[in-house]
Design a protein around this motif. Structure first.
Motif, mmCIF file in Angstrom:
data_model
loop_
_atom_site.group_PDB
_atom_site.id
_atom_site.type_symbol
_atom_site.label_atom_id
_atom_site.label_comp_id
_atom_site.label_asym_id
_atom_site.label_seq_id
_atom_site.Cartn_x
_atom_site.Cartn_y
_atom_site.Cartn_z
ATOM 1 N N MET A 1 80.978 42.084 8.378
ATOM 2 C CA MET A 1 79.574 42.483 8.426
ATOM 3 C C MET A 1 78.643 41.343 8.025
ATOM 4 S SD MET A 1 78.644 45.433 9.497
ATOM 5 C CE MET A 1 79.286 46.987 9.937
ATOM 6 N N ASP A 2 79.113 40.425 7.189
ATOM 7 C CA ASP A 2 78.264 39.304 6.781
ATOM 8 C C ASP A 2 77.865 38.443 7.969
ATOM 9 O OD1 ASP A 2 78.293 40.097 4.160
ATOM 10 O OD2 ASP A 2 79.880 38.718 3.552
ATOM 11 N N LYS A 3 78.808 38.239 8.900
ATOM 12 C CA LYS A 3 78.523 37.435 10.085
ATOM 13 C C LYS A 3 77.463 38.126 10.948
ATOM 14 C CE LYS A 3 80.940 34.793 13.594
ATOM 15 N NZ LYS A 3 82.232 34.457 14.187
ATOM 16 N N LEU A 4 77.561 39.432 11.063
ATOM 17 C CA LEU A 4 76.581 40.184 11.851
ATOM 18 C C LEU A 4 75.215 40.189 11.163
ATOM 19 C CD1 LEU A 4 78.799 43.182 13.004
ATOM 20 C CD2 LEU A 4 78.262 41.063 14.240
ATOM 21 N N HIS A 5 75.230 40.305 9.844
ATOM 22 C CA HIS A 5 73.967 40.242 9.093
ATOM 23 C C HIS A 5 73.281 38.894 9.345
ATOM 24 C CE1 HIS A 5 71.029 40.947 5.943
ATOM 25 N NE2 HIS A 5 71.371 39.796 5.399
ATOM 26 N N ALA A 6 74.055 37.825 9.370
ATOM 27 C CA ALA A 6 73.502 36.493 9.617
ATOM 28 C C ALA A 6 72.870 36.407 11.010
ATOM 29 C CB ALA A 6 74.587 35.434 9.455
ATOM 30 N N VAL A 7 73.452 37.093 11.984
ATOM 31 C CA VAL A 7 72.890 37.112 13.339
ATOM 32 C C VAL A 7 71.520 37.785 13.322
ATOM 33 C CG1 VAL A 7 73.156 38.124 15.648
ATOM 34 C CG2 VAL A 7 75.106 37.017 14.540
ATOM 35 N N PHE A 8 71.389 38.886 12.609
ATOM 36 C CA PHE A 8 70.097 39.569 12.525
ATOM 37 C C PHE A 8 69.061 38.693 11.812
ATOM 38 C CE2 PHE A 8 72.506 43.320 13.682
ATOM 39 C CZ PHE A 8 71.593 44.046 14.434
ATOM 40 N N ILE A 42 81.332 46.057 17.567
ATOM 41 C CA ILE A 42 79.953 45.716 17.226
ATOM 42 C C ILE A 42 79.049 46.621 18.052
ATOM 43 C CG2 ILE A 42 78.192 43.917 17.209
ATOM 44 C CD1 ILE A 42 80.527 41.867 17.136
ATOM 45 N N SER A 43 78.349 47.519 17.400
ATOM 46 C CA SER A 43 77.518 48.513 18.082
ATOM 47 C C SER A 43 76.141 48.571 17.445
ATOM 48 C CB SER A 43 78.145 49.905 17.984
ATOM 49 O OG SER A 43 79.443 49.905 18.492
ATOM 50 N N ILE A 44 75.121 48.557 18.301
ATOM 51 C CA ILE A 44 73.751 48.717 17.827
ATOM 52 C C ILE A 44 73.101 49.862 18.588
ATOM 53 C CG2 ILE A 44 73.504 46.289 17.162
ATOM 54 C CD1 ILE A 44 71.715 45.954 19.690
ATOM 55 N N LYS A 91 81.394 42.460 22.244
ATOM 56 C CA LYS A 91 82.748 42.028 21.907
ATOM 57 C C LYS A 91 82.765 41.082 20.718
ATOM 58 C CE LYS A 91 84.428 42.634 26.544
ATOM 59 N NZ LYS A 91 85.703 43.100 26.889
ATOM 60 N N GLN A 92 81.717 40.280 20.585
ATOM 61 C CA GLN A 92 81.687 39.310 19.481
ATOM 62 C C GLN A 92 80.252 39.082 19.011
ATOM 63 O OE1 GLN A 92 83.851 36.262 21.417
ATOM 64 N NE2 GLN A 92 82.145 35.550 22.654
ATOM 65 N N ALA A 93 80.131 38.462 17.854
ATOM 66 C CA ALA A 93 78.822 38.246 17.240
ATOM 67 C C ALA A 93 77.916 37.400 18.120
ATOM 68 C CB ALA A 93 78.984 37.601 15.867
ATOM 69 N N SER A 94 78.466 36.448 18.838
ATOM 70 C CA SER A 94 77.630 35.597 19.703
ATOM 71 C C SER A 94 77.002 36.409 20.836
ATOM 72 C CB SER A 94 78.437 34.422 20.260
ATOM 73 O OG SER A 94 79.503 34.876 21.058
ATOM 74 N N ASP A 95 77.689 37.448 21.316
ATOM 75 C CA ASP A 95 77.111 38.328 22.343
ATOM 76 C C ASP A 95 75.924 39.107 21.773
ATOM 77 O OD1 ASP A 95 79.098 37.483 24.112
ATOM 78 O OD2 ASP A 95 80.396 39.187 23.644
ATOM 79 N N LEU A 96 76.071 39.585 20.548
ATOM 80 C CA LEU A 96 74.968 40.269 19.866
ATOM 81 C C LEU A 96 73.793 39.315 19.683
ATOM 82 C CD1 LEU A 96 73.657 42.611 18.280
ATOM 83 C CD2 LEU A 96 74.889 41.771 16.261
ATOM 84 N N ASP A 97 74.077 38.091 19.285
ATOM 85 C CA ASP A 97 73.042 37.078 19.086
ATOM 86 C C ASP A 97 72.266 36.850 20.380
ATOM 87 O OD1 ASP A 97 71.532 35.035 17.871
ATOM 88 O OD2 ASP A 97 73.046 33.523 18.336
ATOM 89 N N ASP A 98 72.973 36.693 21.488
ATOM 90 C CA ASP A 98 72.318 36.489 22.781
ATOM 91 C C ASP A 98 71.451 37.692 23.148
ATOM 92 O OD1 ASP A 98 73.586 34.031 23.038
ATOM 93 O OD2 ASP A 98 75.151 34.796 24.367
ATOM 94 N N PHE A 99 71.981 38.888 22.932
ATOM 95 C CA PHE A 99 71.240 40.107 23.268
ATOM 96 C C PHE A 99 69.968 40.216 22.434
ATOM 97 C CE2 PHE A 99 70.198 44.590 22.802
ATOM 98 C CZ PHE A 99 70.221 45.029 24.116
ATOM 99 N N LEU A 100 70.061 39.997 21.128
ATOM 100 C CA LEU A 100 68.881 40.094 20.264
ATOM 101 C C LEU A 100 67.844 39.050 20.640
ATOM 102 C CD1 LEU A 100 70.445 40.791 16.750
ATOM 103 C CD2 LEU A 100 69.278 42.410 18.257
ATOM 104 N N ASN A 101 68.300 37.861 20.969
ATOM 105 C CA ASN A 101 67.381 36.804 21.382
ATOM 106 C C ASN A 101 66.651 37.205 22.662
ATOM 107 O OD1 ASN A 101 66.254 34.129 21.153
ATOM 108 N ND2 ASN A 101 67.536 33.585 22.879
ATOM 109 N N ASP A 102 67.386 37.737 23.641
ATOM 110 C CA ASP A 102 66.761 38.200 24.879
ATOM 111 C C ASP A 102 65.844 39.392 24.628
ATOM 112 O OD1 ASP A 102 68.083 36.242 26.288
ATOM 113 O OD2 ASP A 102 69.590 37.592 27.133
#
Length: 126
Positions: A1-8, A42-44, A91-102
């Motif tokens: 969860m720490d890695k995902l928190h860092a993405v946010f 990873i679900s939002i 699937k991974q934190a980088s996918d979440l990062d890309d989605f949030l950025n978009d």
């Protein structure tokens, strides 16, 4: 969860509230709320009002939970209305990062509150 928190945090979200079901993040500028679910994947969950305004955010996966306190309610299977939103899995934190950025790019465009079917303009490379 720490890695995902860092993405946010990287995408300018601040943590508002954490429960056993979800973590509530709020974007510091747009004030959009995103819930990170406590799942193996990873679900939002996004606000249905935002998803329905922006045609690029298509999702037919409605997610119902009392944890989504800042989202609207609707009747699902029970008799009482329950908070809901649209869920997205990664699937991974980088996918979440890309989605949030978009997501932030789309929701900060000048036509976000107006025309919803305009084509997406790619972000310039820096």
């Amino acid at each position: 969860m720490d890695k995902l928190h860092a993405v946010f945090i990287k995408n300018n979200f601040s943590l508002n509230l954490e429960t056993s079901k979800a973590i509530e993040y709020e974007h510091i500028n747009s004030k959009e709320i995103v819930y990170l679910l406590h799942n193996k994947e990873i679900s939002i969950v996004l606000n249905p009002n935002m998803v329905e305004k922006v045609s690029l955010l298509t999702s037919d996966k409605k997610y119902h939970s009392t944890a989504l306190k800042k989202f609207p309610t609707r009747k699902n299977n029970g008799g009482n209305p329950i908070h809901y939103g649209y869920s997205y899995k990664f699937k991974q934190a980088s996918d979440l990062d890309d989605f949030l950025n978009d997501l932030l790019y789309v929701t900060t465009r000048s036509d976000y509150h107006g025309e919803t079917d305009s084509p997406r303009v790619e972000q310039p490379s820096i």
